[in-house]
Design a protein around this motif. Structure first.
Motif, PDB file in Angstrom:
ATOM      1  N   VAL A  77       0.773  -1.113  -0.010  1.00  0.00           N
ATOM      2  CA  VAL A  77      -0.175  -0.179   0.151  1.00  0.00           C
ATOM      3  C   VAL A  77       0.924   1.363   0.095  1.00  0.00           C
ATOM      4  CG1 VAL A  77      -1.516   1.296   1.441  1.00  0.00           C
ATOM      5  CG2 VAL A  77      -2.291  -0.891   0.917  1.00  0.00           C
ATOM      6  N   TYR A 129      -0.872   6.708   6.604  1.00  0.00           N
ATOM      7  CA  TYR A 129      -1.835   6.362   5.637  1.00  0.00           C
ATOM      8  C   TYR A 129      -3.085   7.064   6.194  1.00  0.00           C
ATOM      9  CZ  TYR A 129      -5.437   3.129   3.856  1.00  0.00           C
ATOM     10  OH  TYR A 129      -6.541   2.622   3.028  1.00  0.00           O
ATOM     11  N   PRO A 130      -3.878   7.618   4.912  1.00  0.00           N
ATOM     12  CA  PRO A 130      -3.805   6.963   3.766  1.00  0.00           C
ATOM     13  C   PRO A 130      -3.019   8.215   2.483  1.00  0.00           C
ATOM     14  CG  PRO A 130      -5.873   8.087   3.975  1.00  0.00           C
ATOM     15  CD  PRO A 130      -5.329   8.226   5.282  1.00  0.00           C
ATOM     16  N   ASN A 131      -2.169   9.182   3.554  1.00  0.00           N
ATOM     17  CA  ASN A 131      -1.601  10.045   2.840  1.00  0.00           C
ATOM     18  C   ASN A 131      -0.146   9.857   2.831  1.00  0.00           C
ATOM     19  OD1 ASN A 131      -3.991  11.746   4.531  1.00  0.00           O
ATOM     20  ND2 ASN A 131      -4.297  11.459   2.269  1.00  0.00           N
ATOM     21  N   ASN A 132       0.430   8.671   2.495  1.00  0.00           N
ATOM     22  CA  ASN A 132       1.589   8.231   2.622  1.00  0.00           C
ATOM     23  C   ASN A 132       2.642   9.231   1.596  1.00  0.00           C
ATOM     24  OD1 ASN A 132       0.209   5.226   2.822  1.00  0.00           O
ATOM     25  ND2 ASN A 132       1.819   5.699   4.352  1.00  0.00           N
ATOM     26  N   ARG A 182       3.020   5.963  -2.329  1.00  0.00           N
ATOM     27  CA  ARG A 182       1.953   5.126  -2.554  1.00  0.00           C
ATOM     28  C   ARG A 182       2.168   4.099  -3.647  1.00  0.00           C
ATOM     29  NH1 ARG A 182      -3.470   3.552  -0.600  1.00  0.00           N
ATOM     30  NH2 ARG A 182      -3.810   2.165  -2.368  1.00  0.00           N
ATOM     31  N   PRO A 200       0.378   0.446  -5.375  1.00  0.00           N
ATOM     32  CA  PRO A 200      -0.740   0.545  -6.179  1.00  0.00           C
ATOM     33  C   PRO A 200      -2.001   0.085  -5.294  1.00  0.00           C
ATOM     34  CG  PRO A 200       1.000  -0.535  -7.641  1.00  0.00           C
ATOM     35  CD  PRO A 200       1.570  -0.216  -6.180  1.00  0.00           C
ATOM     36  N   GLY A 201      -1.716  -0.914  -4.281  1.00  0.00           N
ATOM     37  CA  GLY A 201      -2.699  -1.597  -3.443  1.00  0.00           C
ATOM     38  C   GLY A 201      -2.555  -2.943  -3.169  1.00  0.00           C
ATOM     39  N   ASP A 228       5.156  -0.967   7.520  1.00  0.00           N
ATOM     40  CA  ASP A 228       4.339   0.243   7.476  1.00  0.00           C
ATOM     41  C   ASP A 228       2.882   0.010   7.536  1.00  0.00           C
ATOM     42  OD1 ASP A 228       6.602   1.750   8.154  1.00  0.00           O
ATOM     43  OD2 ASP A 228       6.742   2.437   6.191  1.00  0.00           O
ATOM     44  N   PHE A 229       2.465  -0.918   6.642  1.00  0.00           N
ATOM     45  CA  PHE A 229       0.873  -1.205   6.458  1.00  0.00           C
ATOM     46  C   PHE A 229       0.860  -2.714   6.105  1.00  0.00           C
ATOM     47  CE2 PHE A 229      -2.873  -1.645   4.250  1.00  0.00           C
ATOM     48  CZ  PHE A 229      -3.898  -0.874   4.810  1.00  0.00           C
ATOM     49  N   ALA A 266      -8.696  -2.237  -5.236  1.00  0.00           N
ATOM     50  CA  ALA A 266      -7.790  -3.179  -4.462  1.00  0.00           C
ATOM     51  C   ALA A 266      -6.321  -2.932  -5.522  1.00  0.00           C
ATOM     52  CB  ALA A 266      -8.355  -4.669  -5.196  1.00  0.00           C
ATOM     53  N   GLY A 267      -6.410  -1.910  -6.176  1.00  0.00           N
ATOM     54  CA  GLY A 267      -5.118  -1.596  -6.915  1.00  0.00           C
ATOM     55  C   GLY A 267      -5.246  -0.616  -7.949  1.00  0.00           C
ATOM     56  N   VAL A 268      -4.347   0.406  -7.947  1.00  0.00           N
ATOM     57  CA  VAL A 268      -4.399   1.478  -9.130  1.00  0.00           C
ATOM     58  C   VAL A 268      -2.984   1.555  -9.617  1.00  0.00           C
ATOM     59  CG1 VAL A 268      -4.955   3.646  -9.746  1.00  0.00           C
ATOM     60  CG2 VAL A 268      -6.233   2.700  -7.848  1.00  0.00           C
ATOM     61  N   LEU A 293      -3.777  11.181  -3.535  1.00  0.00           N
ATOM     62  CA  LEU A 293      -3.705  10.655  -1.947  1.00  0.00           C
ATOM     63  C   LEU A 293      -2.774  11.503  -1.150  1.00  0.00           C
ATOM     64  CD1 LEU A 293      -3.916   6.725  -2.151  1.00  0.00           C
ATOM     65  CD2 LEU A 293      -5.303   8.581  -1.378  1.00  0.00           C
ATOM     66  N   ASP A 297      -9.381   1.217   0.457  1.00  0.00           N
ATOM     67  CA  ASP A 297      -8.377   0.076   0.288  1.00  0.00           C
ATOM     68  C   ASP A 297      -9.101  -1.210   0.426  1.00  0.00           C
ATOM     69  OD1 ASP A 297      -5.883   0.655  -0.935  1.00  0.00           O
ATOM     70  OD2 ASP A 297      -5.637   2.099   0.734  1.00  0.00           O
ATOM     71  N   ASP A 315      -4.245  -4.540   8.000  1.00  0.00           N
ATOM     72  CA  ASP A 315      -4.470  -2.973   8.100  1.00  0.00           C
ATOM     73  C   ASP A 315      -5.624  -2.590   7.215  1.00  0.00           C
ATOM     74  OD1 ASP A 315      -2.830  -2.928  10.234  1.00  0.00           O
ATOM     75  OD2 ASP A 315      -1.232  -2.009   9.212  1.00  0.00           O
TER      76      ASP A 315
END
Lengths: 244, 276
Positions: free
Chosen positions: A97, A103-106, A109, A111-112, A143-144, B75-77, B92, B101, B130
């Protein structure tokens, strides 16, 4: 000693050894080395191994849409899968992530989490694969947590991490002790180099073996039949990964 | 047989989407309605809640960069082998959008709950991540059939629209998707599917037993517009490859707002010309 094989050919060979005996192997997006390793495993299986390469037209027998990979894994019909991470820690937690800041302003960043938070639980043999072996990847604590390496007792978890393959070395993971063990160091590298570039503690035998190099027959298979097969999905990889 | 009233122009299709709509979009290999996306940007849609099924790339990055998105549920960008999604990442960092997420099967399962008309789906995994901590809308419940077995419950995702690109539609407004079954789920789960197609064909696909199983019946379809090369610069399966040169240029240029605007203009030009 001349370079008789490429680093990528070595890594394909290492991963293929870990996949021996698997009935169904799937590889996610951006996974050319695991994909080639899975295809090599299939080529040697006398028809016993099925391979699903996501993004491939030829090596993908799914007909029920994007959900089918997850359904088939949930049913227990998928034996091996690959996950990576921007960060991986010594408890096999993975972070896809982001890092730095909050988070969420890491600050950075990624993709996920994709399918990791599910497949890590239900696929019996998850191989962590990350070529870059540095302290920014292999951290004391991620970190996540996109997906945790182990779960509390009582959590449904038939699957989880079994191995970690990097540019430098091969590790095994023991979920009971929640620790990695160094299994072998790739030719041309040293245990000291692995220690210097790993941000978490791990176990190791007194004498750490050298990862066996691919033999002539394996290299012939890779350069002969596997190369065009993986080129269907990863043409640029196929151009550069294999020695002529 | 007369043409279905759901068959319309690209701009009429884009006009169906009000500000603030929740829109489900597919992943890049599945058929991206890029021409319709550009039409949405051109008409200045705002505050979209985008749900990627399950991951997304250029399409979401364009909408985010153009200021059309309030919430990104994903789930992913990523731009895949071209790198990270620069406008998503920047938005973001600056806190300009809200991200929800998720993990791929959670999005699939929550859409499947919607297509069944039930309030939630359950899914294995996720516990201890998380993701769960940051999704107060997800719950952990007890398996009613096995004591001590915790499982994650995901509220149904009910998009206002499923927006995607498909090979063809017939004059009755049925849409052929072949084996791209996630588009079927998206259509079932949403209040309406709005679809662009490479070509409109005469007849009715449901009369052909080879086509019918891969066809979304018109009851789920709110609008269809013909858009040849409607997924470009993203690839369309069985038709055309990704525009490699554009993607390389975008990944580099869109790191800055000025560069992003330049690349967006490049995509908009053919549409502007067609509209004049």
């Amino acid at each position: 000693m001349g370079a008789e094989y490429t680093k990528k050919e070595l890594l394909i060979t290492v991963v293929a050894r870990l996949l021996q005996g698997c009935g169904h192997i799937a590889c996610g997006a951006s996974s050319p080395i695991p994909g080639a390793a899975a295809l090599l495993t299939r080529a040697r299986s006398n028809g016993r191994t099925r391979v699903t390469v996501l993004g491939s037209e030829k090596n993908n027998f799914f007909t029920n849409g994007g959900v089918e990979l997850f359904d088939i894994a949930g049913e227990g019909r998928l034996d091996a899968f690959f996950l990576g991470g921007g960060q991986i820690d010594g408890f096999a937690n993975i972070n896809l992530v982001g890092t730095g800041g909050t988070y969420p302003n890491n600050d950075v960043r990624w993709p996920g989490s994709f399918g990791s938070a599910y497949l890590y639980f239900v696929v019996p043999k998850v191989i962590l694969f990350r070529e870059e072996h540095t302290r920014r990847v292999f951290v004391p604590k991620v970190d996540f947590v996109s997906a945790p390496g182990v779960s509390e007792p009582g959590v449904y978890r038939p699957g989880g991490p079994k191995h970690l393959v990097t540019n430098l070395a091969l590790f095994d993971f023991d979920p009971k002790r929640i620790r990695f063990t160094l299994v072998s160091v790739h030719p041309g590298h040293t245990v000291e180099e692995v220690l210097d570039n790993t941000g978490f503690d791990f176990d190791r035998p007194a004498m750490v073996p050298v990862t066996p190099a691919p033999d002539a027959q394996t290299l012939a298979e890779l350069r002969g039949s596997i190369r065009p097969e993986i080129a269907e999905t990863y043409p640029r990889f196929a151009e550069t990964a294999f020695a002529a | 047989m007369s043409m279905s009233p759901t068959i319309m122009s690209l701009d009429a299709l884009a006009a169906l989407v009000p500000d603030g709509a929740k829109i489900a979009v597919p992943t890049d290999y599945s058929g991206i309605a890029m021409a319709a996306t550009l039409a949405l940007i051109r008409r200045g849609v705002r505050n979209l809640h985008l749900v990627s099924v399950p991951a997304t790339g250029l399409q979401a990055d364009l909408l985010i960069g153009a200021g059309c998105v309030a919430v990104m549920e994903t789930a992913g960008v990523t731009l895949g082998e071209y790198g990270g999604a620069p406008r998503f990442n920047e938005a973001l960092r600056k806190g300009q959008i809200k991200v929800l997420d998720a993990t791929c099967p959670a999005i699939h399962a929550a859409l499947q709950a919607s297509e069944k008309g039930v309030p939630f789906a359950t899914l294995r995994g996720i516990l201890g991540s998380d993701l769960l901590l940051n999704r107060p809308d997800w719950a952990v419940i007890d398996n009613p059939f096995q004591q001590g077995d915790k499982i994650v419950a995901l509220p149904a995702i009910r998009p206002d629209f499923a927006l995607f690109h498909a090979p063809m539609a017939d004059e009755a407004g049925n849409v052929w998707i072949g084996h791209r079954r996630e588009q079927m789920t998206m259509a079932h789960a949403s209040k309406a599917a709005i679809v662009t197609v490479e070509e409109l064909r005469p007849g009715n696909f449901l009369d052909d037993p080879l086509l019918a199983p891969g066809t979304i019946p018109s009851i789920y379809v709110g609008g269809v517009a013909e858009a040849r090369r409607g997924a470009a610069p993203i690839a369309m399966w069985g038709r055309y490859p990704i525009d490699d040169a554009f993607m390389r240029g975008y990944a580099e240029a869109a790191r800055t707002e000025a560069g992003f605007s330049r690349m967006l203009d490049l995509l908009m030009e053919p549409q502007k010309a067609a509209a004049e």
